[in-house]
Scaffold this active site. Sequence first.
Site, PDB file in Angstrom:
ATOM      1  N   ASP A   6      48.161  35.832  26.613  1.00 44.19           N
ATOM      2  CA  ASP A   6      46.945  35.410  27.323  1.00 44.19           C
ATOM      3  C   ASP A   6      47.152  34.118  28.115  1.00 44.19           C
ATOM      4  O   ASP A   6      46.335  33.197  28.057  1.00 44.19           O
ATOM      5  CB  ASP A   6      45.801  35.242  26.318  1.00 44.19           C
ATOM      6  CG  ASP A   6      44.427  35.228  26.982  1.00 44.19           C
ATOM      7  OD1 ASP A   6      44.335  35.640  28.153  1.00 44.19           O
ATOM      8  OD2 ASP A   6      43.466  34.785  26.334  1.00 44.19           O
ATOM      9  N   ASP A  45      51.631  45.336  25.919  1.00 40.50           N
ATOM     10  CA  ASP A  45      50.203  45.542  26.072  1.00 40.50           C
ATOM     11  C   ASP A  45      50.035  46.723  27.023  1.00 40.50           C
ATOM     12  O   ASP A  45      50.064  46.571  28.243  1.00 40.50           O
ATOM     13  CB  ASP A  45      49.531  44.286  26.626  1.00 40.50           C
ATOM     14  CG  ASP A  45      48.041  44.475  26.859  1.00 40.50           C
ATOM     15  OD1 ASP A  45      47.517  45.553  26.504  1.00 40.50           O
ATOM     16  OD2 ASP A  45      47.390  43.563  27.403  1.00 40.50           O
ATOM     17  N   GLU A 101      51.598  38.674  29.953  1.00 41.24           N
ATOM     18  CA  GLU A 101      50.714  37.614  30.475  1.00 41.24           C
ATOM     19  C   GLU A 101      51.334  36.233  30.288  1.00 41.24           C
ATOM     20  O   GLU A 101      50.696  35.292  29.824  1.00 41.24           O
ATOM     21  CB  GLU A 101      49.322  37.688  29.860  1.00 41.24           C
ATOM     22  CG  GLU A 101      48.431  38.706  30.542  1.00 41.24           C
ATOM     23  CD  GLU A 101      46.951  38.557  30.231  1.00 41.24           C
ATOM     24  OE1 GLU A 101      46.481  37.424  30.015  1.00 41.24           O
ATOM     25  OE2 GLU A 101      46.265  39.586  30.207  1.00 41.24           O
TER      26      GLU A 101
END
Length: 344
Positions: free
Chosen positions: A97, A237, A127
């Site tokens: 994130d 992901d 990310e």
Amino acid sequence: MSDSDEDNDANLPSRDECEKRCQKFATVTGTDTALAMFYLQDRDWDLERALNAFFGGSSQDSTDASSKPVEEETPSQSDVVSDSEPHRFRLLSWNIDGLDDSNLKSRTKGVCDIINRDNPHMVFLQEVIPKSLKLIEKLCPQYQAIPGGRDDYFTAVLLKSGSVEFESSNIVQFFSSLMERNLLGVKCKIKGVPFLVMTSHLESCKEHSRERINQLKKAFSLMAKAGDDRSVIFGGDLNLRDPELDKAGGLPEGVLDLWEITGKRPEAKFTWDLQRNDNLEWNMKFRPRCRFDRLYLRHSKLKPAIKPVYFELVGIERLTSCQRFPSDHWGILTHFDILDRVDK
């Protein structure tokens, strides 16, 4: 009772927590709670040390040289410390994130602390941004970082120096992606075993399901085409919903879902869990729980070289520095045995 005995008792987990750790040890090892208690009591109820000792094939702890006085070390012990688990390797995959600016430094440091604690031989990251990659390279200097292109946010693979031998890397573009997503592939050897490992952050959001399915099919195709001598691991992901896997034709022959084949433990299922993780502001009443992050394995076609033995979630504790979790995703950590070394 001596003062030291009182101190030791004060440091013990609660009775309920001890029972919980016994049950978890028994589940992971396929044994029973009586054996679990034997291993845990000898290691101050540290579950990770107990599991490492069990899978290391010895009732004696062999995990941490720093806990032994220097004068007790011998050359043979030093050799063991350099690789206390010659039969074992670990893979961590995590969307960290980096696109959330809030507490980025503290959260990235929390990711690095977990990497250094759990000591995976390989890490898939999604990310990642330049700022977080720089911090990871500083705080995890024992890893070689291989970024997956782009200048704003990207994937990366970390390889542990001394255990993983890098051979080559390549980036496969998803040309129809509206989000400029791609797939990062790395050829390497882990403790002498040839691998092709691939990570990706597949197209996000429900409305981009068709593109995500196409990207998944491309990744499965690359797994199938890999060299016969290589074990292949793909994951990250994937933003995947189960009906989308069905629409993609299901798992190809020979491709295994690592969460499924390690027991489908319900507590390790949901990696994007807004019922437990409140990093992301969510104003809707329904808080979803999804298995977005997945790992897939294709064995070497010549002879299976590895065996998945355990699948767990990491990053599930709040950071004291900011009272947030390291990411809005949990990380997934998978433990493997190298088959030709298990009995050695």
